[in-house]
Design a protein around this motif. Structure first.
Motif, PDB file in Angstrom:
ATOM      1  N   LEU A 194      38.297  52.167  33.902  1.00  0.00           N
ATOM      2  CA  LEU A 194      37.695  51.809  35.187  1.00  0.00           C
ATOM      3  C   LEU A 194      37.729  50.296  35.428  1.00  0.00           C
ATOM      4  O   LEU A 194      38.043  49.841  36.544  1.00  0.00           O
ATOM      5  N   ILE A 195      37.409  49.510  34.406  1.00  0.00           N
ATOM      6  CA  ILE A 195      37.439  48.054  34.569  1.00  0.00           C
ATOM      7  C   ILE A 195      38.869  47.564  34.748  1.00  0.00           C
ATOM      8  O   ILE A 195      39.153  46.675  35.561  1.00  0.00           O
ATOM      9  N   ASN A 196      39.791  48.168  33.996  1.00  0.00           N
ATOM     10  CA  ASN A 196      41.209  47.813  34.125  1.00  0.00           C
ATOM     11  C   ASN A 196      41.716  48.106  35.536  1.00  0.00           C
ATOM     12  O   ASN A 196      42.463  47.324  36.124  1.00  0.00           O
ATOM     13  N   ASN A 197      41.297  49.239  36.105  1.00  0.00           N
ATOM     14  CA  ASN A 197      41.689  49.573  37.477  1.00  0.00           C
ATOM     15  C   ASN A 197      41.105  48.589  38.479  1.00  0.00           C
ATOM     16  O   ASN A 197      41.760  48.214  39.453  1.00  0.00           O
ATOM     17  N   ALA A 198      39.844  48.191  38.263  1.00  0.00           N
ATOM     18  CA  ALA A 198      39.216  47.231  39.168  1.00  0.00           C
ATOM     19  C   ALA A 198      39.978  45.904  39.160  1.00  0.00           C
ATOM     20  O   ALA A 198      40.116  45.245  40.200  1.00  0.00           O
ATOM     21  N   ILE A 199      40.483  45.522  37.991  1.00  0.00           N
ATOM     22  CA  ILE A 199      41.283  44.295  37.888  1.00  0.00           C
ATOM     23  C   ILE A 199      42.639  44.490  38.554  1.00  0.00           C
ATOM     24  O   ILE A 199      43.107  43.651  39.339  1.00  0.00           O
ATOM     25  N   LYS A 200      43.269  45.608  38.236  1.00  0.00           N
ATOM     26  CA  LYS A 200      44.623  45.860  38.731  1.00  0.00           C
ATOM     27  C   LYS A 200      44.677  45.945  40.256  1.00  0.00           C
ATOM     28  O   LYS A 200      45.588  45.424  40.901  1.00  0.00           O
ATOM     29  N   TYR A 201      43.670  46.588  40.844  1.00  0.00           N
ATOM     30  CA  TYR A 201      43.658  46.768  42.291  1.00  0.00           C
ATOM     31  C   TYR A 201      42.758  45.758  43.003  1.00  0.00           C
ATOM     32  O   TYR A 201      42.558  45.843  44.211  1.00  0.00           O
ATOM     33  N   GLY A 202      42.193  44.830  42.227  1.00  0.00           N
ATOM     34  CA  GLY A 202      41.409  43.768  42.850  1.00  0.00           C
ATOM     35  C   GLY A 202      42.320  42.684  43.417  1.00  0.00           C
ATOM     36  O   GLY A 202      43.473  42.533  43.009  1.00  0.00           O
ATOM     37  N   LYS A 203      41.780  41.907  44.325  1.00  0.00           N
ATOM     38  CA  LYS A 203      42.611  40.867  44.932  1.00  0.00           C
ATOM     39  C   LYS A 203      42.484  39.560  44.142  1.00  0.00           C
ATOM     40  O   LYS A 203      41.555  39.370  43.355  1.00  0.00           O
ATOM     41  N   GLU A 204      43.443  38.680  44.366  1.00  0.00           N
ATOM     42  CA  GLU A 204      43.404  37.380  43.706  1.00  0.00           C
ATOM     43  C   GLU A 204      42.118  36.647  44.097  1.00  0.00           C
ATOM     44  O   GLU A 204      41.710  36.659  45.261  1.00  0.00           O
ATOM     45  N   ASN A 205      41.476  36.039  43.097  1.00  0.00           N
ATOM     46  CA  ASN A 205      40.226  35.306  43.308  1.00  0.00           C
ATOM     47  C   ASN A 205      39.138  36.203  43.903  1.00  0.00           C
ATOM     48  O   ASN A 205      38.272  35.733  44.653  1.00  0.00           O
ATOM     49  N   GLY A 206      39.210  37.483  43.572  1.00  0.00           N
ATOM     50  CA  GLY A 206      38.227  38.433  44.084  1.00  0.00           C
ATOM     51  C   GLY A 206      37.022  38.547  43.170  1.00  0.00           C
ATOM     52  O   GLY A 206      36.722  37.636  42.374  1.00  0.00           O
ATOM     53  N   LYS A 207      36.339  39.679  43.284  1.00  0.00           N
ATOM     54  CA  LYS A 207      35.107  39.842  42.527  1.00  0.00           C
ATOM     55  C   LYS A 207      34.949  41.285  42.071  1.00  0.00           C
ATOM     56  O   LYS A 207      35.347  42.222  42.777  1.00  0.00           O
ATOM     57  N   ILE A 208      34.359  41.457  40.904  1.00  0.00           N
ATOM     58  CA  ILE A 208      34.054  42.787  40.365  1.00  0.00           C
ATOM     59  C   ILE A 208      32.565  42.817  40.014  1.00  0.00           C
ATOM     60  O   ILE A 208      32.044  41.886  39.395  1.00  0.00           O
ATOM     61  N   TRP A 209      31.900  43.889  40.433  1.00  0.00           N
ATOM     62  CA  TRP A 209      30.488  44.067  40.138  1.00  0.00           C
ATOM     63  C   TRP A 209      30.310  45.243  39.179  1.00  0.00           C
ATOM     64  O   TRP A 209      30.852  46.328  39.414  1.00  0.00           O
ATOM     65  N   ILE A 210      29.582  45.034  38.108  1.00  0.00           N
ATOM     66  CA  ILE A 210      29.313  46.097  37.139  1.00  0.00           C
ATOM     67  C   ILE A 210      27.797  46.256  37.006  1.00  0.00           C
ATOM     68  O   ILE A 210      27.088  45.274  36.737  1.00  0.00           O
TER      69      ILE A 210
END
Length: 350
Positions: free
Chosen positions: A247-263
């Motif tokens: 799930l975290i790998n997918n969030a990185i892979k499909y996240g945008k450059e200089n984006g953000k991930i919330w866990i």
């Protein structure tokens, strides 16, 4: 001959029942008669028996007709349909008889549902084999192409290094694919979890995020984590680790450059809740509907980075540990995966 007799056997029951009714119908006259001999020698008795014979025959014919129409004919039709299914024809569909009994209609509906499920299983199997073949062919073709180019000896040192990097990456993709297929197979065949023990889910998620730090750091992604230290469950530690990594790998892979991930992780009355969100490319509704299907990859531009088995594996693991997973997504705005896990999986395995 025996089959014919068995077919007539229920009709004999009705005939005997009819004759019994005839005798019962005559009992009042016999019991209240003062002279039984007169009844036996009276012509009325003969006509009385003929009358009841006709009534019994009509009754038997009516019962046999409705029995055949409501029971025997539907069952025979279902037997013929079952033979077709046994021979591999999953296009069979039976229209439930409207004038039959409720349980017959339920049998028809259950049969149609069973055939539909069998057809889906066969389709999934064929699709799986086709997809596996395709996923193997792609990296093998790349390896062969760049290997042939290296054999020619005409490449510069820089081109040779690039070719070797591509070959190595393709080999890694093949290795990952084989590992994921074996994991999926094990998950499908495994009825009992390997080892159940206390797992600190928040700590496990933090470890997974740190392990992937080089990847989200490379894209300039900021990771914001709100993890409750008390999020502990009795479950399969190894399986849950696969979930968070995917799930975290997918969030990185499909996240945008200089984006953000919330866990986020928190404890609730009946278990724990984990959510992993990103503000990346998001998904359209048709993609969301199939996101957990094997080999499904909604975004064509990212297909070279995965094999479409990760989320399918996540779903199977969550099902194994008696949890739930859902996804909400807005196209071009991001996605959120939400997981609920029971506090003790042992409560479900007793």
């Amino acid at each position: 001959m025996k089959n014919k007799f068995r077919a007539l056997y229920p009709g004999i029951h009705y005939v005997l029942l009819g004759l019994l009714l005839a005798l019962v119908g005559g009992l009042p006259g016999i019991l209240f008669s003062k002279d039984l001999s007169k009844i036996l020698h009276n012509e009325y008795v003969g006509w009385y028996l003929v009358y009841w014979f006709i009534i019994t025959a009509i009754y038997v014919l009516i019962v046999i007709y409705f029995r055949r129409k409501r029971i025997e004919k539907p069952v025979k039709e279902m037997c013929e349909a079952a033979k077709k299914v046994a021979n591999g024809d999953f296009s069979v569909y039976l229209n439930p008889p409207k004038d039959s009994y409720d349980y017959i209609q339920d049998m028809y509906n259950d049969f149609n549902h069973m055939v539909e499920e069998l057809g889906s299983t066969k389709t999934l199997k064929n699709d799986f084999l086709g997809n596996v073949s395709h996923e193997f062919k792609a990296p093998l073709a790349v390896i062969k192409s760049y290997s042939n180019a290296l054999k020619t000896g005409s490449l510069t040192q820089e081109e040779q290094q690039k070719s070797l990097d591509i070959i190595s990456e393709s080999a890694d993709n093949l290795s990952t694919l084989v590992t994921d297929i074996l994991r999926l197979n094990n998950l499908s065949n495994q009825s009992i979890l390997a080892e159940i023990k206390k797992v600190n889910v928040s700590r496990q998620i933090a470890d997974a995020a740190l392990l992937l730090e080089p990847y989200w750091d490379e894209k300039g992604i900021e990771v914001e984590a709100d993890l409750d230290d008390s999020c502990e469950v009795f479950s399969d530690e190894e399986m849950l680790s696969i979930v968070w990594n995917n799930l975290i790998n997918n969030a990185i892979k499909y996240g945008k450059e200089n984006g953000k991930i919330w866990i986020l992780s928190k404890t609730v009355d009946d278990g724990i809740i984990i959510s992993i969100s990103d503000n990346g490319i998001g998904m359209k509704e048709e993609v969301v509907n199939h996101i957990f299907d094997q080999f499904y990859q909604g975004d064509i531009s990212h297909r070279q980075k995965g094999n479409g088995l990760g989320l399918s594996m996540v779903r199977k693991i969550i099902d194994k540990v008696h949890g739930t997973i859902s996804v909400t997504s807005t196209y071009k705005k991001g996605s959120t995966f939400s997981i609920w896990l029971p506090k003790n999986i042992g409560d479900y395995n007793r």
